[in-house]
Structures are given as structure tokens and as C-alpha cells.
Design an enzyme around this catalytic site. Structure first.
Site, PDB file in Angstrom:
ATOM      1  N   ARG A 150      -1.037  -8.598  13.048  1.00  0.00           N
ATOM      2  CA  ARG A 150      -0.124  -7.715  13.775  1.00  0.00           C
ATOM      3  C   ARG A 150       0.866  -8.558  14.569  1.00  0.00           C
ATOM      4  O   ARG A 150       0.441  -9.456  15.303  1.00  0.00           O
ATOM      5  CB  ARG A 150      -0.921  -6.824  14.762  1.00  0.00           C
ATOM      6  CG  ARG A 150      -1.848  -5.812  14.060  1.00  0.00           C
ATOM      7  CD  ARG A 150      -1.030  -4.776  13.312  1.00  0.00           C
ATOM      8  NE  ARG A 150      -1.804  -3.831  12.541  1.00  0.00           N
ATOM      9  CZ  ARG A 150      -2.122  -3.973  11.244  1.00  0.00           C
ATOM     10  NH1 ARG A 150      -1.757  -5.040  10.583  1.00  0.00           N
ATOM     11  NH2 ARG A 150      -2.774  -3.026  10.604  1.00  0.00           N
ATOM     12  N   ASP A 166       0.852  -1.188   0.000  1.00  0.00           N
ATOM     13  CA  ASP A 166       0.000   0.000   0.000  1.00  0.00           C
ATOM     14  C   ASP A 166       0.889   1.240   0.000  1.00  0.00           C
ATOM     15  O   ASP A 166       0.999   1.963   0.998  1.00  0.00           O
ATOM     16  CB  ASP A 166      -0.950  -0.030   1.204  1.00  0.00           C
ATOM     17  CG  ASP A 166      -1.965  -1.156   1.085  1.00  0.00           C
ATOM     18  OD1 ASP A 166      -2.359  -1.486  -0.049  1.00  0.00           O
ATOM     19  OD2 ASP A 166      -2.359  -1.718   2.111  1.00  0.00           O
ATOM     20  N   ASP A 193      -5.856  -6.880  -5.185  1.00  0.00           N
ATOM     21  CA  ASP A 193      -6.937  -6.606  -4.223  1.00  0.00           C
ATOM     22  C   ASP A 193      -7.824  -5.494  -4.786  1.00  0.00           C
ATOM     23  O   ASP A 193      -7.734  -4.342  -4.380  1.00  0.00           O
ATOM     24  CB  ASP A 193      -6.308  -6.214  -2.876  1.00  0.00           C
ATOM     25  CG  ASP A 193      -7.323  -6.227  -1.753  1.00  0.00           C
ATOM     26  OD1 ASP A 193      -8.470  -6.676  -1.978  1.00  0.00           O
ATOM     27  OD2 ASP A 193      -6.970  -5.784  -0.641  1.00  0.00           O
ATOM     28  N   LEU A 194      -8.674  -5.860  -5.739  1.00  0.00           N
ATOM     29  CA  LEU A 194      -9.519  -4.857  -6.405  1.00  0.00           C
ATOM     30  C   LEU A 194     -10.888  -4.738  -5.756  1.00  0.00           C
ATOM     31  O   LEU A 194     -11.640  -3.814  -6.065  1.00  0.00           O
ATOM     32  CB  LEU A 194      -9.682  -5.207  -7.892  1.00  0.00           C
ATOM     33  CG  LEU A 194      -8.395  -5.246  -8.711  1.00  0.00           C
ATOM     34  CD1 LEU A 194      -8.718  -5.476 -10.181  1.00  0.00           C
ATOM     35  CD2 LEU A 194      -7.618  -3.944  -8.562  1.00  0.00           C
ATOM     36  N   LYS A 195     -11.238  -5.694  -4.924  1.00  0.00           N
ATOM     37  CA  LYS A 195     -12.537  -5.697  -4.209  1.00  0.00           C
ATOM     38  C   LYS A 195     -13.676  -5.290  -5.146  1.00  0.00           C
ATOM     39  O   LYS A 195     -14.393  -4.319  -4.911  1.00  0.00           O
ATOM     40  CB  LYS A 195     -12.484  -4.790  -2.991  1.00  0.00           C
ATOM     41  CG  LYS A 195     -11.499  -5.248  -1.936  1.00  0.00           C
ATOM     42  CD  LYS A 195     -11.737  -4.582  -0.598  1.00  0.00           C
ATOM     43  CE  LYS A 195     -10.806  -5.094   0.472  1.00  0.00           C
ATOM     44  NZ  LYS A 195      -9.406  -4.696   0.305  1.00  0.00           N
ATOM     45  N   ARG A 241       1.141  -2.503   7.001  1.00  0.00           N
ATOM     46  CA  ARG A 241       1.776  -1.415   7.752  1.00  0.00           C
ATOM     47  C   ARG A 241       2.823  -1.832   8.774  1.00  0.00           C
ATOM     48  O   ARG A 241       3.849  -1.155   8.900  1.00  0.00           O
ATOM     49  CB  ARG A 241       0.694  -0.533   8.410  1.00  0.00           C
ATOM     50  CG  ARG A 241       0.046   0.389   7.402  1.00  0.00           C
ATOM     51  CD  ARG A 241      -1.232   1.008   7.923  1.00  0.00           C
ATOM     52  NE  ARG A 241      -2.283   0.013   8.027  1.00  0.00           N
ATOM     53  CZ  ARG A 241      -3.527   0.286   8.385  1.00  0.00           C
ATOM     54  NH1 ARG A 241      -3.858   1.516   8.704  1.00  0.00           N
ATOM     55  NH2 ARG A 241      -4.423  -0.667   8.434  1.00  0.00           N
ATOM     56  N   LYS A 259       0.626  -8.217  -2.428  1.00  0.00           N
ATOM     57  CA  LYS A 259      -0.753  -7.762  -2.642  1.00  0.00           C
ATOM     58  C   LYS A 259      -0.722  -6.333  -3.160  1.00  0.00           C
ATOM     59  O   LYS A 259      -0.133  -5.444  -2.542  1.00  0.00           O
ATOM     60  CB  LYS A 259      -1.540  -7.837  -1.334  1.00  0.00           C
ATOM     61  CG  LYS A 259      -3.017  -7.510  -1.525  1.00  0.00           C
ATOM     62  CD  LYS A 259      -3.799  -7.713  -0.251  1.00  0.00           C
ATOM     63  CE  LYS A 259      -3.837  -6.517   0.648  1.00  0.00           C
ATOM     64  NZ  LYS A 259      -4.518  -5.339   0.122  1.00  0.00           N
TER      65      LYS A 259
HETATM   66  O1  C5P Z   1      -1.604  -2.425   6.808  1.00  0.00           O
HETATM   67  P1  C5P Z   1      -2.436  -3.621   7.133  1.00  0.00           P
HETATM   68  O2  C5P Z   1      -1.632  -4.804   7.625  1.00  0.00           O
HETATM   69  O3  C5P Z   1      -3.628  -3.301   8.013  1.00  0.00           O
HETATM   70  O4  C5P Z   1      -2.994  -4.049   5.684  1.00  0.00           O
HETATM   71  C1  C5P Z   1      -4.069  -4.895   5.474  1.00  0.00           C
HETATM   72  C2  C5P Z   1      -4.343  -4.946   3.995  1.00  0.00           C
HETATM   73  O5  C5P Z   1      -5.374  -5.881   3.744  1.00  0.00           O
HETATM   74  C3  C5P Z   1      -4.804  -3.627   3.381  1.00  0.00           C
HETATM   75  O6  C5P Z   1      -4.231  -3.552   2.082  1.00  0.00           O
HETATM   76  C4  C5P Z   1      -6.312  -3.754   3.286  1.00  0.00           C
HETATM   77  O7  C5P Z   1      -6.833  -3.050   2.183  1.00  0.00           O
HETATM   78  C5  C5P Z   1      -6.474  -5.257   3.086  1.00  0.00           C
HETATM   79  N1  C5P Z   1      -7.738  -5.845   3.559  1.00  0.00           N
HETATM   80  C6  C5P Z   1      -8.197  -5.732   4.852  1.00  0.00           C
HETATM   81  N2  C5P Z   1      -9.396  -6.309   5.217  1.00  0.00           N
HETATM   82  C7  C5P Z   1     -10.107  -7.000   4.329  1.00  0.00           C
HETATM   83  C8  C5P Z   1      -9.653  -7.142   3.024  1.00  0.00           C
HETATM   84  C9  C5P Z   1      -8.432  -6.564   2.669  1.00  0.00           C
HETATM   85  O8  C5P Z   1      -7.519  -5.128   5.677  1.00  0.00           O
HETATM   86  N3  C5P Z   1     -11.222  -7.603   4.712  1.00  0.00           N
END
Ligand code: C5P
Length: 232
Positions: free
Chosen positions: A181, A10, A62-64, A213, A32
Site C-alpha cells: 500500500r 484483478d 496466480d493460480l494458487k 487495488r 499478475k
Molecule cells: O489489490 P491488492 O493490492 O490487495 O492485490 C493483491 C493481490 O495479490 C491479489 O491479486 C491477491 O489475490 C494476491 N495475493 C495476496 N496474498 C497472497 C497471495 C496473493 O494478496 N498471499
């Protein structure tokens, strides 16, 4: 092939992506690519960039997707045609788009791309879903998973918190869990509500974990990446 980690890119610039990918060793098996990189750089620029920097990794787009069945299935078909060339292995679609959208898309993706149905975003808490939709989160997540399953979709995105129940009901489905996390501590969660450590997520049955992140925002991405790999 199971129990992989997808690194969420991202990021908005070519330089940021290059610096991040070049410093990670071993390279993630899956990268991703989502809205931020695609709307900054363009889809094909992102695909070429990641293919060049990480030729052995697969791409998770990840285009959702969420629109009328014809529009979404046409998009899935177009991406399926180039999936082999660009190593696009996974593509997300919103389960909330409905059974017709899911089944038409599933038909055209067959054998080319793994379609992944997003159930309830990990940023939504139980209270958010109750407030916005008047439904219990676990019921909504289960119903969306059932619709995807009936449409012939084999992959789901859900929070690791729903993983166990989903696996019990749909043992043939594979689950991708964002909201990972290294340490569960609300200061690290950002906008995510339902988070889990990699170890817990794997114990609960996650097939692929998504992490973003905690790695790309860290002062030492390689250190966090090594810790994640050691602890999963
Ligand atoms: O930065 P972080 O670890 O929170 O990133 C999670 C990634 O997963 C982001 O790119 C977010 O758009 C994606 N995502 C999510 N929840 C979902 C589907 C995709 O957090 N249900």
C-alpha cells in the site's frame, strides 16, 4: 532483475484491462493474472490480451494450485509447455498442498517456469491463524517456507512482515510480497491484514512486490503508479 513490481489485473472485462494497461507509463515489468480475469475471460484470452498490450512484460499466473500431487504437477507441466509462448514467468502453488505436491511440481517446472510457493495469505492476521489453526503465524510461515525450500522451490509469496525472517533463514530464496500500500492506513487496506509500503517492503528484502487495488481502483491510476515507482 530484482526489485520489480507486479501489477495485479484483478478485473473482469477486456475493456477494463485495456484501459488500465494502455494508460500506464512505463508499463509494469510484470502483470499478475488471477481468478477474476481468468474466470471472466478465459486463461488463453487473458494471456493473449496482456501479451498484445504489453509485449515487453512478463506474466505472473496466480493460480494458487492446491490439489493432489498428480493433478497439480500435471497442471504445472501443461503450463510449462506454453510458458515461453505466452511469457508466463511465474506460477503460484499453495505450500499447504504438502511436500509431495511441491516436489513433484518443482521437478516438472524446472528451467521453464518459476514456481512460487504461497505461504500464509496476506489477508490472514495473526489472530485468524491462531483461531483457525491454533498456531503462531510466524512458525507456520517458516515451516511452509522450509517445505518449499526442501522441495527445490526458489520463490515464496509471503507478507512483507515475514520477509526479513524468511530471508535470514533461507538466503537463497526470493520473496514476492502482496499487501503493498502506497500509504499504510487501514482505510486503504481492503481485506488485507498485513500491509506495507513499497519502501519498507524493499528494505525488508522483497524481490517482487504485488500491488493491485491502490492502482486499478484509483481515480488516477497513472498518478499512483508514478508515486509507487518514485518511492520504491
Ligand atoms: O489489490 P491488492 O493490492 O490487495 O492485490 C493483491 C493481490 O495479490 C491479489 O491479486 C491477491 O489475490 C494476491 N495475493 C495476496 N496474498 C497472497 C497471495 C496473493 O494478496 N498471499
Amino acid at each position: 532483475m530484482i526489485n520489480k513490481i507486479a501489477l495485479a489485473l484483478d478485473l473482469s472485462t477486456k475493456e477494463e484491462i485495456e484501459i488500465l494497461i494502455n494508460q500506464l507509463n512505463p508499463q509494469p515489468q510484470i502483470f499478475k493474472i488471477g481468478f477474476q480475469a481468468i474466470y471472466s475471460l478465459g486463461l488463453f484470452e487473458c494471456l493473449r490480451l496482456v501479451n498484445n498490450l504489453a509485449p515487453h512484460s512478463d506474466i505472473f499466473l496466480d493460480l494458487k494450485l492446491h490439489d493432489i500431487p498428480n493433478t497439480v504437477s500435471q497442471a504445472v507441466q501443461s503450463l510449462s509447455k506454453v510458458s515461453e509462448l505466452y511469457k508466463i514467468k511465474y506460477l503460484t502453488i499453495h505450500a499447504l498442498g504438502g511436500s509431495k505436491m511441491l516436489s513433484e511440481s518443482s521437478k516438472v517446472s524446472e528451467g521453464k517456469i518459476n514456481l512460487i510457493a504461497v505461504t500464509v495469505l496476506t489477508s490472514h492476521s495473526e489472530e485468524d491463524i491462531q483461531h483457525d489453526l491454533g498456531l503462531p503465524l510466524d512458525k507456520l510461515s517458516m515451516k511452509l517456507a522450509e517445505n518449499a525450500h526442501q522441495a527445490g522451490i526458489e520463490w515464496l509469496v509471503s507478507s512483507a512482515h515475514e520477509c526479513k525472517n524468511l530471508k535470514n533463514k533461507f538466503s537463497d530464496m526470493k520473496i514476492i510480497t502482496p499487501g503493498i500500500r502506497p500509504e499504510v492506513n487501514s482505510a486503504n487496506n481492503g481485506d488485507q491484514s498485513r500491509v506495507m509500503t513499497p519502501k519498507q517492503a524493499l528494505e525488508d528484502g522483497a524481490d517482487i512486490m504485488v500491488i493491485g487495488r491502490p492502482i486499478y481502483k484509483s481515480d488516477n491510476p497513472q498518478k499512483v503508479w508514478s508515486q509507487v515507482l518514485e518511492n520504491h
